[in-house]
Write a protein that holds these residues in place. Structure first.
Motif: not given
Length: 328
Positions: A258, A265, A268-273, A275-276
Motif C-alpha cells: 500500500t 485505494e 478499498k483494500r482494507k475493506w476487502h481484507n 471482508k475476507g
C-alpha cells in the motif's frame, strides 16, 4: 507499542499527511493506474516510487525503488546498456532502428557494426519487461531537464523497435528532426531558441500522455511540491524502518503493497481484507457449530444404540429366570 504497531502507526500518519490534498490524490491515482497497466513482474510499490521520481523529481537516486526491488534497478541498467549499443546505429541524425523491423534490411547493419550481436539485442528488447520503463524514464528526463540531453532521447528512440511502438517511433523521429532545427536556431537567436524549445517540450509531453499514458504536467504549487517531497521522504524512512524493525511478514507485506497509494485505494483494500477476514471468521464459526452439532448427534445416536443393545441383552438373559416379569 510493539514493532508491528509502530510501523503501522507510521504508515497511517504518512498517508494522513496528504489525505486532504485533492491534486496529490489524483496524482497517486494516476501513479497506481500507470504502474498497474505495465503488467511487469516488478513489485508495484517499487514501480510507483520509480515513476514518482521521474515525474516529480522526488529523488535522483531512486532510493525507495532500489530498496524494494533490486531486480528492477538491475534490469533498468541492463536495458540502458542495450540502448547504448543501438545508439551506434544512427545515420545522418536518423535512428537506423528501421533496419530491425525488416529482416532483409538488417544485413547492412551487420556488415557496418560486426561487433554488435543484433539478434541477441533485439530478442532482449522484445522480452525485457524494463524496456517501457526505460523509455518512459528517458523521455520524462528530456521533458523535465532545462537543457535537453540528446543522449536520453536517442536511447529511448533506439529501444522503440517493437511493432507496437511503430507509430510512436515515427512521432519521435519527427520530434528529433524538429529539435535538430531548433538547436541550430540557438546560434542566431537565443530568445527564439528558448521559445521553440519550450514548444517542442510541450508537444512531446502531450504525445507521451497520448501514446504512453505518461502524465508529466501536473502543475503543482510550491507548497504541494514540498508536501509531496516530504511524503516521499517519509515513505523512504518507513521502508528503512520496516527492514530494520523485524516487523512480522504479514505487516511488512501489507505496508509494502500500500506504499504510495491513494487513500481511496488503501481504504478499498482494507475493506476487502476486512471482508475476507469476516468471511473467514464466519466460516470458522460455522464449521465449529457444524462439527459440534455432528458430535452431539453422533454421541446421542450411539448412546441410544448402546442403550437399546443393553436393553435387548437384559431382556434376553433375564426373561427365562422371571418368566412372568413381563406381566408385572
Amino acid at each position: 507499542m510493539n514493532k508491528d504497531e509502530y510501523v503501522q502507526a507510521m504508515k497511517q500518519e504518512i498517508d494522513e499527511s496528504i489525505k486532504e490534498d485533492e491534486k496529490i490524490q489524483h496524482f497517486l491515482v494516476w501513479l497506481h493506474e500507470k504502474t498497474a497497466s505495465l503488467g511487469s513482474p516488478y513489485q508495484e510499490s517499487a514501480l510507483r516510487a520509480f515513476y514518482c521520481d521521474i515525474v516529480e523529481g522526488t529523488s535522483v537516486n531512486r532510493e525507495i525503488s532500489r530498496m524494494l526491488d533490486s531486480n528492477l534497478d538491475k534490469d533498468i541498467d541492463e536495458v540502458r546498456g542495450i540502448a547504448n549499443q543501438f545508439r551506434e546505429l544512427w545515420d545522418n541524425g536518423q535512428p537506423v532502428a528501421r533496419w530491425v523491423y525488416e529482416i532483409e534490411s538488417r544485413e547492412p547493419a551487420y556488415s557496418r557494426f560486426p561487433q554488435i550481436n543484433f539478434k541477441r539485442l533485439v530478442n532482449q528488447v522484445d522480452t525485457s519487461p524494463a524496456v517501457d520503463i526505460v523509455v518512459d524514464r528517458n523521455l520524462a528526463l528530456v521533458c523535465k531537464m532545462e537543457a535537453v540531453q540528446k543522449e536520453y532521447a536517442r536511447q529511448a528512440i533506439a529501444l522503440l523497435i517493437r511493432e507496437s511502438d511503430k507509430d510512436f517511433l515515427e512521432k519521435m523521429i519527427d520530434f528529433t528532426n524538429i529539435f535538430t532545427r531548433v538547436t541550430k536556431g540557438k546560434e542566431s537567436n537565443v530568445y527564439f531558441y528558448e521559445e521553440d524549445l519550450k514548444e517542442w517540450k510541450s508537444r512531446l509531453t502531450s504525445w507521451l500522455f497520448k501514446y504512453r499514458n505518461l502524465k508529466l504536467d501536473w502543475q503543482f504549487s510550491d507548497e504541494q511540491k514540498q508536501l509531496l517531497n516530504n511524503y516521499y521522504a517519509a515513505n523512504k524512512l518507513l521502508v528503512y524502518c520496516l527492514k530494520e524493525s523485524n516487523a512480522s511478514p504479514e505487516v511488512q507485506k501489507e505496508i509494502q503493497e500500500t506504499l504510495l497509494l491513494p487513500i481511496a485505494e488503501i481504504e478499498k483494500r482494507k475493506w476487502h481484507n476486512g471482508k475476507g477476514k469476516l468471511i473467514l471468521s464466519g466460516r470458522i464459526v460455522f464449521s465449529f457449530f457444524t462439527n459440534f452439532f455432528l458430535y452431539c448427534f453422533t454421541t446421542l445416536f450411539f448412546g441410544c444404540l448402546l442403550t437399546l443393545i443393553i436393553y435387548r441383552v437384559f431382556v434376553t438373559v433375564f426373561k427365562p429366570i422371571y418368566p412372568n416379569s413381563g406381566g408385572l
